[in-house]
Design an enzyme around this catalytic site. Sequence first.
Site, mmCIF file in Angstrom:
data_model
loop_
_atom_site.group_PDB
_atom_site.id
_atom_site.type_symbol
_atom_site.label_atom_id
_atom_site.label_comp_id
_atom_site.label_asym_id
_atom_site.label_seq_id
_atom_site.Cartn_x
_atom_site.Cartn_y
_atom_site.Cartn_z
ATOM 1 N N ASP A 155 -1.733 5.015 -5.680
ATOM 2 C CA ASP A 155 -2.036 3.722 -4.711
ATOM 3 C C ASP A 155 -2.207 3.170 -4.986
ATOM 4 O OD1 ASP A 155 -2.452 3.301 -2.435
ATOM 5 O OD2 ASP A 155 -5.116 4.740 -2.074
ATOM 6 N N ASP A 177 0.756 -1.530 -0.202
ATOM 7 C CA ASP A 177 -0.037 -0.200 0.025
ATOM 8 C C ASP A 177 1.012 1.126 0.292
ATOM 9 O OD1 ASP A 177 -2.280 1.853 0.226
ATOM 10 O OD2 ASP A 177 -2.585 0.765 1.925
#
Length: 597
Positions: free
Chosen positions: A372, A125
């Site tokens: 992201d 992440d």
Amino acid sequence: MNNYFLRKENFFILFCFVFVSIFFVSNVTIIKCNNVENKIDNVGKKIENVGKKIGDMENKNDNVENKNDNVENKNDNVGNKNDNVKNASSDLYKYKLYGDIDEYAYYFLDIDIGKPSQRISLILDTGSSSLSFPCNGCKDCGIHMEKPYNLNYSKTSSILYCNKSNCPYGLKCVGNKCEYLQSYCEGSQIYGFYFSDIVTLPSYNNKKKISFEKLMGCHMHEESLFLHQQATGVLGFSLTKPNGVPTFVDLLFKHTPSLKPIYSICVSEHGGELIIGGYEPDYFLSNQKEKQKMDKSDNNSSNKGNVSIKLKNNDKNDDEENNSKDVIVSNNVEDIVWQAITRKYYYYIKIYGLDLYGTNIMDKKELDMLVDSGSTFTHIPENIYNQINYYLDILCIHDMTNIYEINKRLKLTNESLNKPLVYFEDFKTALKNIIQNENLCIKIVDGVQCWKSLENLPNLYITLSNNYKMIWKPSSYLYKKESFWCKGLEKQVNNKPILGLTFFKNKQVIFDLQQNQIAFIESKCPSNLTSSRPRTFNEYREKENIFLKVSYINLYCLWLLLALTILLSLILYVRKMFYMDYFPLSDQNKSPIQEST
């Protein structure tokens, strides 16, 4: 009279037999359950002992490796002088990524925590900064790939205890432990406490292991998506904030000064790769350099965001042609078009346009978007989403036998569209080919379009700095769902536009932390199926013996029911024999002479 006492005596004996049998069966059951429990404990102790032995061996290997580090670092310093021209694969640390967009909705990797190590699967992440996972004793945690981390098994683990207000990094003290709390934009929240331990990254291409101490979060409560995800935890790759807990990526490069502060992520439809210390030029598509030069020339002749040189639609044979060309790719960093990171601690970049059939459908001059890898889909402003969705809806035909609907679409003119297209003829040609090839389209939840084939679907072009247009193919912004390709775009939430995994796919996304910049290179990323993932001793085994998971009371009742069934059968059998002995049939009392008369 005698028969009466005989019957009474037999029933008394039978009652005693039943009672003794039940008592015997119940005790046998308890003994067996205890034996099973003891065996499980013995196996656990054996595993723990094996783990400790492995840990001792790892410590010995670490000492040997540390002795060689000085020599290797000297060699690295010499080699770094030539690294600006070429990225050597031997200087890179590669880690396999598993997962996909449809089934998992994320990509994850395996790292080792503690000494002896326990493997933990972590979602990669780039939009968050924490490293966390559930620990032993968590009652509000879901069932994941591995069992909760057991701090007692690790000789190097240390809980971050506190006394009212002495937690570092501005953390809160809750229950004599420094509190870990993390909230995510989709509504998930996890909390617990902080602890420190050794993090080790086992690379599949490099014998040397990156290892350092890290402050991590121990989950004691999970909810929403985290409760049901298969991966055990999360690995945040964003940067450290002032006075904040040092992040994984900052500590990684701090403890390995020989490495360039560069990492790259390359994901395919199934799995991918994380590369530490640089990027892999061998994954670049063979004509990448030619494409960049072509796009730059196109951009120089563009006017007001519209490309004057015709941008071709995605062709069926594009990938085949790309792979068939044998063009030498330069590994020079100068050939890569870099984008500046616009914020300090997160990976935001600016985009200046989004083209569909040569028409810029973005109504703003610029847009800050977060890069992201923790977001499944790409989230864009509602007005841009509606524009893209409008044209894709026209290309989405549910019933190829509906002549009226097909003719209605074929009669569309450029003036009748919401926004006229620069390359309207390409749009009409794509529509005709979709009809001719019967590229059926269905809609799933929230009106998301899914096509049977990628053929004749449009490319998108994102305008970056220096008016550089980057291609965004359907194979990337669509994801595979069974036998269909579905749209991987969504409306932004909380006014937060995000370039998610559907933008990462089939690209090598390079993060240069030293120069504070990001690059996107179209690449042939490796695939890693989850079924090929190595197994480990601490994994959660869904196919365990079902009897070991049944509670003792249920197991006791099961044995009791079986015993009663057997006893009932014995009672019926004894009763039958009893009546045959003491109550003979009336015909048996007659003499042979009486029977003959």
